[in-house]
Structures are given as structure tokens and as C-alpha cells.
Design a protein around this motif. Structure first.
Motif, short mmCIF file in Angstrom:
data_model
loop_
_atom_site.label_atom_id
_atom_site.label_comp_id
_atom_site.label_asym_id
_atom_site.label_seq_id
_atom_site.Cartn_x
_atom_site.Cartn_y
_atom_site.Cartn_z
N LEU A 164 0.84 -1.20 0.00
CA LEU A 164 0.00 0.00 0.00
C LEU A 164 0.87 1.25 0.00
O LEU A 164 1.88 1.31 0.72
CB LEU A 164 -0.91 0.01 1.23
CG LEU A 164 -2.04 -1.00 1.26
CD1 LEU A 164 -2.70 -1.01 2.64
CD2 LEU A 164 -3.08 -0.69 0.18
N LEU A 165 0.52 2.23 -0.82
CA LEU A 165 1.25 3.49 -0.84
C LEU A 165 1.29 4.10 0.56
O LEU A 165 2.32 4.65 0.98
CB LEU A 165 0.59 4.46 -1.82
CG LEU A 165 1.12 5.90 -1.83
CD1 LEU A 165 2.60 5.93 -2.19
CD2 LEU A 165 0.31 6.76 -2.80
N ALA A 166 0.20 3.99 1.29
CA ALA A 166 0.13 4.58 2.63
C ALA A 166 1.16 4.00 3.58
O ALA A 166 1.49 4.61 4.61
CB ALA A 166 -1.28 4.40 3.20
N GLY A 212 -3.81 2.42 -5.42
CA GLY A 212 -3.30 2.77 -4.10
C GLY A 212 -2.10 1.95 -3.66
O GLY A 212 -1.75 1.96 -2.47
N ARG A 213 -1.45 1.25 -4.60
CA ARG A 213 -0.32 0.39 -4.26
C ARG A 213 0.91 0.74 -5.11
O ARG A 213 0.77 1.21 -6.24
CB ARG A 213 -0.68 -1.08 -4.45
CG ARG A 213 -1.92 -1.51 -3.66
CD ARG A 213 -2.31 -2.94 -3.93
NE ARG A 213 -1.39 -3.88 -3.29
CZ ARG A 213 -1.51 -4.29 -2.04
NH1 ARG A 213 -2.49 -3.83 -1.27
NH2 ARG A 213 -0.65 -5.14 -1.53
N PHE A 239 11.04 6.33 -0.24
CA PHE A 239 9.82 7.10 -0.03
C PHE A 239 9.87 7.79 1.33
O PHE A 239 10.05 7.13 2.37
CB PHE A 239 8.59 6.18 -0.06
CG PHE A 239 8.19 5.71 -1.41
CD1 PHE A 239 7.52 6.55 -2.29
CD2 PHE A 239 8.45 4.41 -1.82
CE1 PHE A 239 7.13 6.11 -3.55
CE2 PHE A 239 8.07 3.95 -3.07
CZ PHE A 239 7.41 4.81 -3.94
N SER A 240 9.73 9.10 1.34
CA SER A 240 9.59 9.82 2.61
C SER A 240 8.11 9.92 2.96
O SER A 240 7.24 9.75 2.10
CB SER A 240 10.17 11.23 2.49
OG SER A 240 9.40 12.00 1.57
N GLN A 241 7.84 10.20 4.22
CA GLN A 241 6.44 10.35 4.64
C GLN A 241 5.81 11.55 3.93
O GLN A 241 4.64 11.51 3.55
CB GLN A 241 6.34 10.52 6.16
CG GLN A 241 4.91 10.50 6.68
CD GLN A 241 4.19 9.19 6.37
OE1 GLN A 241 4.65 8.12 6.74
NE2 GLN A 241 3.05 9.28 5.68
#
Length: 470
Positions: free
Chosen positions: A408-410, A461-462, A437-439
Motif C-alpha cells: 500500500l502506498l500509505a 493505491g499500491r 519514499f519519505s512520509q
């Protein structure tokens, strides 16, 4: 299905839509050619060969070389993408270091991955005022180029984009001087500036400012078919034999004579109509800006170092996003823009736009402006490219070889991207394969998806990330 394709395309082109987008011919009947089937030939005697030009193709190349005062101008039928791939290949060998403006097009990053290069990034200057607030990247500064070259003495070439999608222009002469102090070549992606050489009041082309290789997309801003482009070589820093090999590698072995004919017709048109078209175009563009200067909520943004044919419209003072503005202009007024992102939308004007195009566009903006409300102060937050460049864990060609997993991207913060992630257009990566990936980046990408933007590299979303290395 094949008939459906042709019917859909034909019906779309019959609509009364103002095309404030590429291609640069704007479907203007002034730019005409005979039945395309009558010109579609192959490399038979009498019509020359793009990969070994000695007759009419050579004549056209020589004519363009003379007009641009380049050492050699090459025809491209696979777009600026193949020109960029060929230029970088001509200047670099696998494992070399390359200095790259962070806001370069995805084709540059593809070349880096294909050749296994080690990129050293230079970040564009942060713009002041509304353009900066909109997250639009500024120019590349010669001082930053010098600094990065001093830190990395083994860089083999430098690659920048000027003008950018939004029309921001860098000081090519100053950058070329900095790069040439190290006796390495400068490549300029001038895909969006093919018109510079033909309009005296516009920025000067990089060809005349010292760049060693310059790639221009004719189809973006001039009257030529999609995929047509040229590559200009200047000076003596380029291995010409390797450049020719790279062009033959990245271009089709069966190049389209229709596209080459379109290049010839394009230059015939601009040379014949140069003064007339340029004069009327500049007048129409200036009249457009005068009319839209009265906007109260929307705003057309300009700055000194900018190509004003890229019409940037800010929605920051309104309740609209750039995407909503783009949709409303099409639905209500039949005006189609080029792209939108966050709090702005972009229209592209060319010498083939009529006075009616500019007038309808200006009236649409003014009419819409009167119907809009101001955004509540501090209530608006939208998608933007204006984030800190991510940390690099490995090079993109190294990430390519690793096992991948989909998450998940999240939940991607701290993970290593296995694929490039970018908004298209403009095709500038948020994250390159091998970067972390940073927050902050995850939050921006999630905002973008919620706002309805198509973020390439994110599906349902992935995202794909590299398996952790133990």
C-alpha cells in the motif's frame, strides 16, 4: 473496434474545441499536406534513407544546419525521447557519472537506467511569489552547476531542461560556460522551445548559447506532426560516430517519410510566414494577457525568465483546483488545456493559434472568474511537486535487478521505490527507482490520488518497492 477508433478520433476533431494544447499545428487548415497514403514510401531509390542520408534528406538536414548555425542538425521521427536517449548515450558509457537537473523528463531517467549511469542531481531554484507557491520549479543556476561539478570531478556530461513544461527558462550561456570549464558537454532538453528560433522577442535558443546537444520537439510548439523533432549538435565535444550509432539504435529502422515530410513542411511554413506569423502571434498573446489582467480570483502568472506562450493560470485564490478549472473550461466553454496540477492549469499557445482561439480563451476565463468564490484563508491544500528530493539508497539500474513486492502506498514511507513514480504530464519523477519514499512524499501522492490525478507508478493505491536487503 478499428472502425470505432477512427470514428471516435474523427468525431472528436470535428468538435468546436479551442485546443490550448499540443500539437503545435492546432489542426489549423493553413498547415496542410496531400493524402498521407500518397506520401507513405520506404527507402527506395530516389527518396534517400534517414540512416544514410545522401540526397533529399541530407539536403533538408544541411538546410536546417545552416539556418540554426549548428555543426549538424538531425531529423528525429521517434520524438525528443529518442533524441535525449541518443544524446546521453553519445556522451556517457555504462557506469559514468552524469549531472542531471532533478526536473528532467522521464526519458532522461530511462537513459540513466538503461546505461547504468550514476546521476548527480542539481535542484532547480525555488521561485519567488505565486509561481513558487504553486510548486513550479524554477531555473537551474550556473552557480549550482559549478558547485556540483567541483564536488564530482569525474562527471562526464551535464543534462538540463530549458524551457520547462511551464515555460521557465535557465541561463544556458552561463551554464554552458560553467560546464565547459571542465571540458565536458552540455545537453539541453529544449523540447518545449522549438519556436524560440523563429520569434525574435522570445528567449534565445540553447543552440546559440553554447549547448553542445540540443533536442527540440517540433510537434509541441510548431506546425508539425506528433513525434517530429530535431537534434542539434554544436562544437567539437561530441563523439560523432557514437552519436550516429545511438541515433540509429533509438530510431526506427523504417522511419516514417510522412513524419519527415511534416518536418520539411513545418520549416517551409515558418520560414515563409516567419515575420507575419511571429508578429501576429505576439500581438494576439499580448492582447490575451491584457484581457486577463482584469481577473479577480483566477490569475495568469508571468515572470521575467519565462516563455509567455506557456499560459499558467493560478486557482490559488479560488475554491477550485487546477484540475477542476481544466474540466470547467472544457465543459462550459469548449476550451481544452494542456495539463493541470495542484492549484494551477496550463495552456499552450503557438503561432498556429488564431485570434479567435485567444479571444474565446480570454472570454472563458473572465466569465468563469465572475462566477467563482474566493477560497477561505488557510483552508486550501492541494497536490504539489514542491517537496524535498528523496534520499537515494541505490542507483535505478541496481533497483531494477532486485526482487519486488507490492505494498500500500500509505505504508511506503522508508521503503525503496522499485519503479519511478511521476505525474504525467509533465513526466518528472517524484521518486526514482532506488530512492526512499519519505512520509512527506507519501502524503503528497495520497493527496494527489484523492484529488483525481493520475500518478504513474501507483496502481489502486499500491506501489512496487524493493525487498529489504539483509
Amino acid at each position: 473496434m478499428s472502425n470505432h477508433f477512427f470514428t471516435t478520433l474523427s468525431q472528436y476533431c470535428k468538435k468546436d474545441i479551442v485546443p490550448m494544447h499540443m500539437p503545435g499545428h492546432k489542426r489549423n487548415p493553413l498547415c496542410t499536406m496531400p493524402d498521407p497514403y500518397s506520401l507513405d514510401v520506404t527507402e527506395v531509390p530516389g527518396v534517400d534513407d534517414l540512416h544514410h542520408p545522401v540526397e533529399m534528406i541530407r539536403d533538408l538536414m544541411d538546410e536546417l544546419t545552416k539556418y540554426y548555425d549548428s555543426k549538424q542538425t538531425y531529423l528525429l521521427v521517434n520524438g525528443s525521447t529518442c533524441g535525449i536517449l541518443a544524446a546521453i548515450t553519445a556522451c556517457c558509457y555504462p557506469g559514468d557519472k552524469i549531472l542531471v537537473a532533478r526536473n528532467c523528463h522521464k526519458s532522461v531517467y530511462n537513459a540513466i537506467k538503461l546505461l547504468g549511469l550514476r546521476p548527480v542531481y542539481v535542484v532547480p531554484h525555488r521561485l519567488e511569489g505565486m509561481l513558487g507557491e504553486l510548486g513550479i520549479a524554477g531555473e537551474i543556476e550556473a552557480s549550482e552547476i559549478r558547485r556540483r561539478l567541483k564536488e564530482n570531478s569525474d562527471i562526464k556530461c551535464a543534462m538540463i531542461t530549458s524551457p520547462t513544461y511551464e515555460g521557465i527558462v535557465s541561463d544556458i550561456a552561463g551554464i554552458a560556460e560553467a560546464v565547459h570549464e571542465k571540458n565536458i558537454p552540455l545537453i539541453v532538453d529544449e523540447a518545449h522551445g522549438a519556436h524560440f528560433n523563429w520569434i525574435p522577442t522570445f528567449p534565445e535558443t540553447a543552440v546559440r548559447q553554447g549547448a553542445d546537444l540540443v533536442i527540440e520537439s517540433l510537434h509541441k510548439t510548431l506546425p508539425a506532426f506528433t513525434q517530429t523533432a530535431v537534434l542539434h549538435q554544436t562544437g567539437n565535444r561530441i563523439d560523432e560516430e557514437r552519436l550516429l550509432w545511438a541515433l540509429q539504435t533509438y530510431q526506427s529502422s523504417s522511419p516514417s517519410y510522412l513524419l519527415m515530410a511534416s518536418i520539411a513542411k513545418c520549416f517551409e511554413y515558418v520560414k515563409t510566414e516567419e515575420s507575419f506569423s511571429a508578429e501576429h502571434f505576439v500581438k494576439n498573446l499580448n492582447d490575451f494577457y491584457k484581457k486577463t489582467d482584469s481577473l479577480q480570483k483566477l490569475e495568469t502568472i508571468r515572470c521575467e525568465k519565462m516563455d509567455l506562450s506557456k499560459i499558467v493560470i493560478s486557482t490559488a485564490r479560488t475554491e477550485l483546483t487546477g484540475q477542476q478549472l481544466e474540466e470547467l473550461l472544457l465543459e462550459r466553454y469548449g476550451v481544452q488545456l494542456e495539463m493541470s496540477c495542484g492549484n494551477y492549469a496550463l495552456g499552450m499557445a503557438t503561432i498556429c493559434d488564431t485570434a479567435e482561439h485567444f479571444d474565446r480563451f480570454a472570454k472563458a476565463l473572465c466569465d468563469l472568474d465572475r462566477s467563482l468564490s474566493y477560497a477561505e484563508k488557510g483552508a486550501k491544500k492541494t497536490f504539489t511537486y514542491n517537496i524535498k528530493p528523496p534520499e537515494q539508497r541505490m542507483f535505478s539500474h541496481e533497483a531494477e535487478r532486485l526482487p519486488k513486492k507490492e505494498i500500500l502506498l500509505a505504508e511506503a514511507a522508508g521503503q525503496t521505490a522499485a519503479k519511478d513514480v511521476y505525474l504525467y504530464p509533465p513526466g518528472v519523477p517524484f521518486a526514482v527507482a532506488g530512492e526512499i519514499f519519505s512520509q512527506e512524499m507519501v502524503d503528497v501522492l495520497l493527496d494527489g490520488q484523492r484529488s483525481g490525478y493520475e500518478v504513474r507508478g501507483v496502481e489502486n493505491g499500491r506501489v512496487f518497492v524493493c525487498h529489504e536487503i539483509k
